[in-house]
Scaffold this active site. Structure first.
Site, mmCIF file in Angstrom:
data_model
loop_
_atom_site.group_PDB
_atom_site.id
_atom_site.type_symbol
_atom_site.label_atom_id
_atom_site.label_comp_id
_atom_site.label_asym_id
_atom_site.label_seq_id
_atom_site.Cartn_x
_atom_site.Cartn_y
_atom_site.Cartn_z
ATOM 1 N N GLU A 88 -3.379 7.642 -4.052
ATOM 2 C CA GLU A 88 -3.333 6.352 -3.362
ATOM 3 C C GLU A 88 -3.116 5.232 -4.370
ATOM 4 O O GLU A 88 -3.834 5.152 -5.375
ATOM 5 C CB GLU A 88 -4.644 6.098 -2.614
ATOM 6 C CG GLU A 88 -4.636 4.765 -1.865
ATOM 7 C CD GLU A 88 -6.040 4.373 -1.418
ATOM 8 O OE1 GLU A 88 -6.240 4.207 -0.218
ATOM 9 O OE2 GLU A 88 -6.922 4.241 -2.287
ATOM 10 N N TYR B 253 0.862 -1.179 0.000
ATOM 11 C CA TYR B 253 0.000 0.000 0.000
ATOM 12 C C TYR B 253 0.897 1.228 0.000
ATOM 13 O O TYR B 253 1.878 1.302 0.749
ATOM 14 C CB TYR B 253 -0.901 0.025 1.234
ATOM 15 C CG TYR B 253 -1.747 1.272 1.348
ATOM 16 C CD1 TYR B 253 -3.021 1.320 0.798
ATOM 17 C CD2 TYR B 253 -1.276 2.413 1.991
ATOM 18 C CE1 TYR B 253 -3.796 2.464 0.878
ATOM 19 C CE2 TYR B 253 -2.036 3.563 2.079
ATOM 20 C CZ TYR B 253 -3.293 3.579 1.523
ATOM 21 O OH TYR B 253 -4.056 4.720 1.603
#
Length: 420
Positions: free
Chosen positions: A230, A142
């Site tokens: 993101e 992530y």
């Protein structure tokens, strides 16, 4: 954006423009558009392109040279892979190994409504799909760059637990998340890149690829005035490539005047029509699920108004901030947008007159109520500049407007009126 781990992912991204903490409009884009920005700034990602029809999807598959490919429904919502189309087709992300299969999959998605955990039961109509290379994943990470309001600095958030909901990781294994704050003047430093590399366990050529990727991603973040970038997941493939596999962007609308190319990416079909209409009048509006509409000036006051409606047993139907200097025309437009929601059974107007004058607001309220032949309860609480003149205008009107002395009184009255 506060770095509370409940807000690290885009959250309710069911519309192209969303507001954080009720006061800032954030513009989102589709995945294929994010890839276009990645290509522009040299952020490595799998090859692919958007298609508007099943035939175009097959053509993209041919241009990619065959092999294993992925088809992804393009909507502003997470959870596409686990979503369900209303025609019964399962999943908005599928693999195919031939142009014919890609065409078949695209045909099953295009023109259909996809329901995910973020869209709600209404779902989102799929008008585009992205066809791209399917990569063999070895590891998932992530990675995000966000704007931290408390320190007024960008912060890089990384975790070895890619592909999962970051909130779940934060709750169960917070030690697996690292934050690296970047000084806005000094910029991203080499030692910070090395710390991130060590956190993710990258070595050799993988570390070099990540170093280039994160530097280019930070350049993109600054150059495009992003509020959020993101990547979930960032992957290392089995042949050692470091790639951004899926991305979500947020852009601060206060800076969009500098980026006409990004404004052109806005997809109004992904937005609530009421929010689109509100933006035309510089009104901050978000539709909710309740039946008591709110018209307030100031984001903080709007949040407090919604809270107190809940406190007295009601359900707010919207967040609507008309700003500090609203005109009669804006107030009238706000009423029309509110009444465009069939669930609304009552309206609470809560105005504190600072720059805005209460008598001007009262004139706008009365004009809108008369023009629209308002037939549902309307409670008005005014305070501040020219409040007595404003109250006198309301008291002297022939309209059935309920006046309130304070916020508690106003909330009690509108909840009682709606329930009664």
């Amino acid at each position: 954006m506060p770095i509370a781990l409940t807000v690290l992912v885009p959250g309710r991204s069911v519309c192209a423009c969303r507001r954080e903490n009720g006061d800032r409009l954030i513009m989102n884009i589709h995945e294929y558009q994010a890839k276009e920005l990645f290509d522009q700034f040299g952020v490595a990602s799998p090859q692919g392109a958007v298609a508007n029809s099943a035939e175009e999807a097959a053509a993209v598959a041919v241009s990619l040279g065959g092999g294993k490919l992925v088809v992804k429904a393009q909507v502003h919502a997470g959870g596409r892979g686990k979503g369900t189309f209303k025609n019964g087709f399962q999943g908005g992300v599928h693999l195919g190994d031939s142009p014919e299969k890609i065409q078949e999959l695209a045909a099953s998605m295009l023109g259909q409504t996809l329901v995910t955990h973020q869209t709600g039961e209404a779902g989102r109509l799929v008008s585009k799909v992205m066809v791209g290379e399917a990569v063999a994943i070895d590891r998932e990470f992530y990675l995000a760059i966000l704007l931290d309001r408390e320190t007024c600095r960008p912060v890089i958030v990384a975790s070895t637990e890619g592909g999962m909901d970051i909130e779940e990781v934060a709750e169960s294994t917070p030690e697996k998340i690292v934050r690296e704050f970047v000084h806005p003047l000094a910029g991203l430093q080499p030692y910070q890149v090395r710390k991130l590399i060590k956190t993710l366990g990258l070595v050799g050529d993988e570390a070099k690829q990540f170093s280039k990727l994160i530097k280019n991603l930070y350049k993109l973040f600054l150059a495009c005035d992003c509020s959020m970038v993101e990547i979930n997941p960032l992957v290392v493939t089995k042949d050692g490539q470091v790639l951004a596999l899926d991305a979500k962007f947020g852009f601060d609308d206060n800076a969009l005047y500098r980026h006409p190319n990004i404004v052109a990416m806005r997809d109004e079909t992904e937005e609530d029509p009421r929010e689109v209409e509100a933006s035309k009048f510089d009104l901050n509006y978000i539709g909710l699920d309740g039946n008591i509409a709110c018209l307030v000036n100031g984001a903080g006051l709007a949040m407090a108004t919604m809270d107190i409606i809940k406190h007295f047993g009601g359900e707010p139907a919207n967040f609507l901030d008309v700003g500090g200097g609203a005109t009669k025309e804006q107030v009238s437009a706000a009423f029309k947008i509110i009444l465009g929601d069939p669930k609304v059974e009552g309206i609470l107007v809560n105005i504190f007159g600072g720059i805005m004058q209460c008598d001007i607001i009262a004139e706008g309220i009365l004009a809108a109520a008369a023009e629209l032949e308002l037939a549902i309860p309307l409670v008005v609480r005014l305070e501040g500049t020219n409040v007595e003149q404003g109250k006198a205008l309301i008291a002297g009107s022939d309209l059935a407007v309920i006046s309130a002395d304070n916020l508690n009184d106003a909330a009690k009255k509108i909840v009682a009126a709606v329930k009664g």
